[in-house]
Write a protein that holds these residues in place. Sequence first.
Motif, PDB file in Angstrom:
ATOM      1  N   GLN A 152       6.332   6.138 -12.329  1.00 60.00           N
ATOM      2  CA  GLN A 152       6.070   5.825 -11.006  1.00 60.00           C
ATOM      3  C   GLN A 152       7.238   5.672 -10.052  1.00 60.00           C
ATOM      4  OE1 GLN A 152       3.440   2.311 -11.493  1.00 60.00           O
ATOM      5  NE2 GLN A 152       1.848   3.333 -10.937  1.00 60.00           N
TER       6      GLN A 152
ATOM      7  N   VAL B 261       1.016   6.907  -5.260  1.00 60.12           N
ATOM      8  CA  VAL B 261       1.911   6.491  -6.577  1.00 60.12           C
ATOM      9  C   VAL B 261       1.527   5.440  -7.361  1.00 60.12           C
ATOM     10  CG1 VAL B 261       4.262   6.519  -7.603  1.00 60.12           C
ATOM     11  CG2 VAL B 261       3.569   8.230  -5.957  1.00 60.12           C
TER      12      VAL B 261
ATOM     13  N   THR C 242       2.537   7.377   0.080  1.00 62.93           N
ATOM     14  CA  THR C 242       3.131   7.552  -1.207  1.00 62.93           C
ATOM     15  C   THR C 242       2.958   6.256  -1.729  1.00 62.93           C
ATOM     16  OG1 THR C 242       5.086   8.782  -0.232  1.00 62.93           O
ATOM     17  CG2 THR C 242       5.414   7.734  -2.281  1.00 62.93           C
TER      18      THR C 242
ATOM     19  N   GLN D 141       8.377   9.066  -9.256  1.00 56.73           N
ATOM     20  CA  GLN D 141       7.474   9.851  -8.332  1.00 56.73           C
ATOM     21  C   GLN D 141       7.896   9.475  -6.849  1.00 56.73           C
ATOM     22  OE1 GLN D 141       3.704   9.036  -9.785  1.00 56.73           O
ATOM     23  NE2 GLN D 141       3.184  11.020 -10.056  1.00 56.73           N
TER      24      GLN D 141
END
Length: 91
Positions: A77, A43, A39, A80
């Motif tokens: 961000q 991201v 992740t 996300q």
Amino acid sequence: MSTKEKVRERVRTQETTPANNEIVVYNDDVNTFDHVIETLVRVCDHTPEQAEQCSLIIHYNGKCTVKTDIYDKLKPQCIQLLAAGLSAEII
């Protein structure tokens, strides 16, 4: 005899807005190291090594600043990261 020359310089300083906001990711008992690393790479544009180091800091210290920038760039961000199930906030 030596010749001495005096030099004067005018320096302009321009104040810039500091990137004083940061995304902090917190430790939890749900997400795996692999998920956190993947992740952060996806991201936050971390390198795999950078993401791995952040995941270890999160695990052992309880939290880690993963990104620093202006608020408007961090907000998508952070959204996300939250959508991926991580515990994160902008401070």
